[in-house]
Write a protein that holds these residues in place. Structure first.
Motif, PDB file in Angstrom:
ATOM      1  N   ALA A  21      22.340 -27.558   0.123  1.00 26.45           N
ATOM      2  CA  ALA A  21      21.931 -26.221  -0.320  1.00 26.45           C
ATOM      3  C   ALA A  21      21.730 -25.294   0.871  1.00 26.45           C
ATOM      4  CB  ALA A  21      20.646 -26.320  -1.147  1.00 26.45           C
ATOM      5  N   PHE A  22      21.147 -25.814   1.958  1.00 28.24           N
ATOM      6  CA  PHE A  22      20.922 -25.019   3.163  1.00 28.24           C
ATOM      7  C   PHE A  22      22.259 -24.605   3.777  1.00 28.24           C
ATOM      8  CE2 PHE A  22      19.819 -24.441   7.687  1.00 28.24           C
ATOM      9  CZ  PHE A  22      18.696 -23.642   7.581  1.00 28.24           C
ATOM     10  N   HIS A  23      23.190 -25.536   3.837  1.00 25.83           N
ATOM     11  CA  HIS A  23      24.516 -25.230   4.379  1.00 25.83           C
ATOM     12  C   HIS A  23      25.226 -24.186   3.519  1.00 25.83           C
ATOM     13  CE1 HIS A  23      28.853 -25.803   5.097  1.00 25.83           C
ATOM     14  NE2 HIS A  23      28.498 -26.104   6.324  1.00 25.83           N
ATOM     15  N   ASP A  24      25.191 -24.366   2.218  1.00 23.19           N
ATOM     16  CA  ASP A  24      25.870 -23.429   1.316  1.00 23.19           C
ATOM     17  C   ASP A  24      25.283 -22.025   1.427  1.00 23.19           C
ATOM     18  OD1 ASP A  24      27.485 -25.454   0.443  1.00 23.19           O
ATOM     19  OD2 ASP A  24      26.438 -25.768  -1.457  1.00 23.19           O
ATOM     20  N   GLU A  25      23.979 -21.957   1.668  1.00 24.02           N
ATOM     21  CA  GLU A  25      23.299 -20.662   1.709  1.00 24.02           C
ATOM     22  C   GLU A  25      23.527 -19.929   3.029  1.00 24.02           C
ATOM     23  OE1 GLU A  25      21.571 -17.510   0.360  1.00 24.02           O
ATOM     24  OE2 GLU A  25      21.385 -19.278  -0.916  1.00 24.02           O
ATOM     25  N   PHE A  26      23.433 -20.649   4.142  1.00 23.20           N
ATOM     26  CA  PHE A  26      23.382 -19.979   5.444  1.00 23.20           C
ATOM     27  C   PHE A  26      24.611 -20.179   6.334  1.00 23.20           C
ATOM     28  CE2 PHE A  26      18.875 -20.668   4.293  1.00 23.20           C
ATOM     29  CZ  PHE A  26      18.484 -19.334   4.228  1.00 23.20           C
ATOM     30  N   TYR A  27      25.387 -21.223   6.117  1.00 25.34           N
ATOM     31  CA  TYR A  27      26.548 -21.482   6.967  1.00 25.34           C
ATOM     32  C   TYR A  27      27.794 -20.827   6.369  1.00 25.34           C
ATOM     33  CZ  TYR A  27      24.198 -24.429  10.356  1.00 25.34           C
ATOM     34  OH  TYR A  27      23.378 -24.882  11.374  1.00 25.34           O
ATOM     35  N   VAL A  28      27.736 -19.503   6.336  1.00 28.71           N
ATOM     36  CA  VAL A  28      28.791 -18.690   5.737  1.00 28.71           C
ATOM     37  C   VAL A  28      29.153 -17.574   6.715  1.00 28.71           C
ATOM     38  CG1 VAL A  28      28.034 -19.216   3.394  1.00 28.71           C
ATOM     39  CG2 VAL A  28      27.126 -17.206   4.556  1.00 28.71           C
ATOM     40  N   PRO A  29      30.359 -17.012   6.597  1.00 27.33           N
ATOM     41  CA  PRO A  29      30.810 -16.009   7.579  1.00 27.33           C
ATOM     42  C   PRO A  29      29.873 -14.828   7.753  1.00 27.33           C
ATOM     43  CG  PRO A  29      32.651 -16.747   6.240  1.00 27.33           C
ATOM     44  CD  PRO A  29      31.415 -17.356   5.631  1.00 27.33           C
ATOM     45  N   SER A  30      29.334 -14.302   6.659  1.00 30.65           N
ATOM     46  CA  SER A  30      28.506 -13.099   6.762  1.00 30.65           C
ATOM     47  C   SER A  30      27.171 -13.351   7.441  1.00 30.65           C
ATOM     48  CB  SER A  30      28.269 -12.510   5.364  1.00 30.65           C
ATOM     49  OG  SER A  30      27.597 -13.449   4.543  1.00 30.65           O
ATOM     50  N   ASN A  31      26.835 -14.615   7.670  1.00 29.93           N
ATOM     51  CA  ASN A  31      25.573 -14.958   8.326  1.00 29.93           C
ATOM     52  C   ASN A  31      25.823 -15.492   9.734  1.00 29.93           C
ATOM     53  OD1 ASN A  31      22.685 -15.098   8.043  1.00 29.93           O
ATOM     54  ND2 ASN A  31      22.877 -17.333   8.010  1.00 29.93           N
ATOM     55  N   ALA A  32      27.011 -15.240  10.279  1.00 26.19           N
ATOM     56  CA  ALA A  32      27.389 -15.833  11.561  1.00 26.19           C
ATOM     57  C   ALA A  32      27.948 -14.786  12.506  1.00 26.19           C
ATOM     58  CB  ALA A  32      28.429 -16.936  11.337  1.00 26.19           C
ATOM     59  N   ALA A  33      27.802 -15.070  13.790  1.00 28.61           N
ATOM     60  CA  ALA A  33      28.390 -14.248  14.849  1.00 28.61           C
ATOM     61  C   ALA A  33      29.110 -15.170  15.813  1.00 28.61           C
ATOM     62  CB  ALA A  33      27.325 -13.447  15.575  1.00 28.61           C
TER      63      ALA A  33
END
Length: 414
Positions: free
Chosen positions: A177-189
């Motif tokens: 659930a943590f990966h699905d929520e935060f490990y996404v393109p819009s949350n990354a630089a």
């Protein structure tokens, strides 16, 4: 010619791409920052962000466990990761000729990281062993005790490595659930430093990351730490260390107008043997063997730490009194021009060193993109050289007050 000023592009799926060009560099660095630190963990699930970092090295169907290290090593490069309260960062340094490969592997594990139950249990055991080792370190125990007292509700009170009971209670579904929520393109630089132009980097990043779907991120509701109105005190006992004194004061976030002055104050207080803390506590009074001052650049308000390791058998109360007397003296007499000039020279050297390596460049740019923005980072750096001694004296008086302080003593046998 090198273009140290960063360039930034955002893909349609939300991924931020930041580059700084070093045309003569034979190395390239790529660091992928996710706003997925311990600050973002669900209530009661401490250690989840750190465990997620471990799991990102368990591989994908295309790059199975161990392949990322093997491929990087084959090129003569290296890679690793770090999790903080505000973000998790995954970095590679490789020969310039291999610069595309880390981007390919990062895109693959963003989209296809294997989060299996068996590997989860393996990494949980590793995390628990790391927790045990940290718990056995008296200085880590002291810092944790001070954090626990200084913060009452904010997640910064939780150790990034997590609390043992929480780590033991985590399930693999929490991780997914943590990966699905935060490990996404819009949350990354994604930050890249090396000889390639911004246009070249964007083209390759689009090739590898462009098909990963956009997803909205639901950030946790910020928990505001109530103002501390009275000094708090912690004591940790140890038979296997020397006495240590720690003072932690509440200070504003990285974006605050006082941020640069606080950074300079850190330097005046404890950078090198010419610093005021070293001169007073180590050289003159000979009560301490080493001194330090630190303050992290963080998204939310944090702590300004002052610490001193004492000689065996030293009196903690006397050492604390001497330290507080010095702070009062500085507040009354002010920071001198000579101290300011020294601090600015040291800051300038540190800034230059941070930019000198490709990894240092990606680390600095990614930190600011994660906790605020590149613009805030540029303003902060400029402000460092515009502040004077009066500005430092003002922040010392404003923030290093008794009621904002949490004191920690590492007490050893007489």
């Amino acid at each position: 010619m090198d273009s140290l000023k960063p360039s930034r592009t955002v893909l349609p799926n939300g991924l931020s791409i930041i580059t700084t060009t070093r045309v003569h560099s034979q190395l390239a660095a790529c660091t992928l920052f996710y706003r997925a630190g311990s600050l973002h963990e669900p209530e009661g699930k401490t250690g989840l962000a750190h465990l997620m970092e471990h799991m990102m090295f368990r591989g994908t169907p295309r790059f199975p466990h161990g392949a990322i290290d093997e491929v990087t090593g084959r090129f003569g490069g290296w890679n690793n990761a770090v999790t903080t309260a505000d973000y998790a960062a995954y970095y590679f340094v490789v020969p310039e000729s291999a610069w595309r490969t880390p981007l390919e592997m990062e895109a693959d594990r963003m989209a296809n990281c294997l989060l299996g139950s068996e590997s989860f249990e393996t990494e949980r055991r590793v995390a628990l062993e790391e927790h045990r080792m940290a718990s056995d370190d008296p200085e880590c125990a002291l810092d944790e005790a001070v954090d626990n007292l200084a913060y009452t509700v904010h997640p910064y009170r939780n150790p990034v490595i997590g609390r043992r009971g929480s780590i033991e209670a985590l399930a693999v579904d929490d991780l997914r659930a943590f990966h699905d929520e935060f490990y996404v393109p819009s949350n990354a630089a994604l930050v890249v430093a090396g000889p390639r132009t911004h246009h070249e980097v964007v083209e390759v990043v689009e090739e590898f990351f462009g098909e990963i779907p956009a997803r909205e991120v639901r950030m946790p509701v910020p928990r505001v730490e109530p103002e501390q109105l009275k000094e708090r005190r912690a004591r940790v006992r140890s038979d296997h260390s020397t006495p240590r004194l720690t003072l932690a004061y509440h200070v504003p976030a990285a974006v605050h107008a006082d941020s640069a002055a606080l950074e300079l104050l850190v330097t005046v207080l404890a950078a090198g043997r010419s610093s005021v803390l070293y001169q007073r506590l180590v050289r003159d009074l000979k009560v301490a063997t080493e001194v330090s001052a630190t303050r992290l650049l963080q998204k939310d308000p944090g702590l300004f730490w002052i610490a001193a390791s004492l000689h065996p058998g030293a009196d903690l109360e006397e050492a604390e009194s001497a330290l507080l007397d010095l702070l009062r003296e500085l507040a009354e007499t002010g920071i001198s021009e000579r101290q300011m000039e020294t601090a600015k020279r040291l800051i300038a050297a540190d800034t230059m060193l941070a930019r000198e390596t490709v990894l240092g460049a990606t680390s600095t740019l990614g930190l600011w993109e994660s906790v605020a923005s590149l613009t805030h980072g540029e303003e902060f750096e400029k402000s460092l050289f515009e502040r004077d001694g009066d500005a430092l004296t003002e922040v010392l008086i404003r923030y290093l007050r008794p009621e904002r302080r949490t004191s920690g003593w590492l007490v050893t046998p007489e």
